[in-house]
Design a protein around this motif. Structure first.
Motif, PDB file in Angstrom:
ATOM      1  N   ALA A  91      -3.222  34.507  14.672  1.00  0.00           N
ATOM      2  CA  ALA A  91      -2.736  35.258  13.466  1.00  0.00           C
ATOM      3  C   ALA A  91      -3.607  34.878  12.148  1.00  0.00           C
ATOM      4  O   ALA A  91      -3.887  35.895  11.271  1.00  0.00           O
ATOM      5  N   ILE A  92      -3.796  33.596  11.786  1.00  0.00           N
ATOM      6  CA  ILE A  92      -4.214  33.185  10.720  1.00  0.00           C
ATOM      7  C   ILE A  92      -6.000  33.380  10.951  1.00  0.00           C
ATOM      8  O   ILE A  92      -6.410  34.022   9.745  1.00  0.00           O
ATOM      9  N   ARG A  93      -6.649  33.339  11.932  1.00  0.00           N
ATOM     10  CA  ARG A  93      -7.959  33.697  12.234  1.00  0.00           C
ATOM     11  C   ARG A  93      -8.148  35.264  12.048  1.00  0.00           C
ATOM     12  O   ARG A  93      -8.983  35.819  11.616  1.00  0.00           O
ATOM     13  N   GLY A  94      -6.985  36.005  12.315  1.00  0.00           N
ATOM     14  CA  GLY A  94      -6.880  37.432  12.376  1.00  0.00           C
ATOM     15  C   GLY A  94      -7.054  37.989  10.766  1.00  0.00           C
ATOM     16  O   GLY A  94      -7.476  39.139  10.652  1.00  0.00           O
ATOM     17  N   GLN A  95      -6.834  37.187   9.975  1.00  0.00           N
ATOM     18  CA  GLN A  95      -6.744  37.411   8.705  1.00  0.00           C
ATOM     19  C   GLN A  95      -8.338  37.721   8.030  1.00  0.00           C
ATOM     20  O   GLN A  95      -8.633  38.158   7.003  1.00  0.00           O
ATOM     21  N   GLY A  96      -9.086  37.016   8.871  1.00  0.00           N
ATOM     22  CA  GLY A  96     -10.504  37.164   8.570  1.00  0.00           C
ATOM     23  C   GLY A  96     -10.935  36.212   7.429  1.00  0.00           C
ATOM     24  O   GLY A  96     -12.271  36.556   6.716  1.00  0.00           O
ATOM     25  N   GLN A  97     -10.374  35.247   7.100  1.00  0.00           N
ATOM     26  CA  GLN A  97     -10.914  34.604   6.099  1.00  0.00           C
ATOM     27  C   GLN A  97     -11.194  33.047   6.420  1.00  0.00           C
ATOM     28  O   GLN A  97     -10.584  32.657   7.491  1.00  0.00           O
TER      29      GLN A  97
END
Length: 153
Positions: A91-97
């Motif tokens: 989920a965190i990586r999915g934010q693209g930051q």
């Protein structure tokens, strides 16, 4: 990349492939010194900015420690906790930051933990969201009950 067999400081990439989920690259390498082959996996760096302003690498282990405390005494397995930590990282990586606020990591824990165990969710949320009174618990429990009574689509 150092060879894991002879520690030679160079290697040649023979093949590169992305993993099924696209989050990392698997590289097959060969050492020019000893000729042995080995595999490396590369992932993009992900850093967490803490409240103090300090930046540190994201750690599934830290997510596990916090969630494990909330799940203490609950019927939750280590495999379920590992899966939850993986879901949080995705989920965190999915934010693209490349950098995320520590608060975002905590928010990413809440929903998968609620699905896993509601009591553990309340424990985690009470600390994470700084419940100050019984009314805070009552509000959270009321929301859980409302969600449980809603028909699933």
């Amino acid at each position: 990349m150092h060879c894991p067999f002879c520690r030679h400081s160079d290697s040649r990439v023979m093949d590169s492939r992305t993993t099924d989920d696209g989050s990392s690259i698997r590289r097959r390498r060969q050492c020019p010194e000893c000729g042995r082959r080995f595999t490396t996996v590369e992932t993009a760096g992900l850093s967490v900015v803490k409240r103090s302003g300090v930046t540190e690498p994201f750690s599934r282990g830290k997510v596990l420690v916090g969630v494990r405390k909330a799940c203490q005494g609950r019927p939750v397995t280590e495999d379920q906790l590992a899966l939850l930590a993986q879901q949080v990282e995705e989920a965190i990586r999915g934010q693209g930051q490349a950098e995320v606020d520590a608060h975002e990591v905590g928010l990413a824990v809440l929903e998968p933990l609620r699905r896993l165990d509601e009591v553990a969710y309340l424990r985690f949320a009470s600390v994470y969201q700084a419940f100050d009174s019984l009314e805070d618990f009552e509000t959270a429990i009321t929301l859980l009950r409302q969600e449980a009574s809603m028909p699933r689509t």
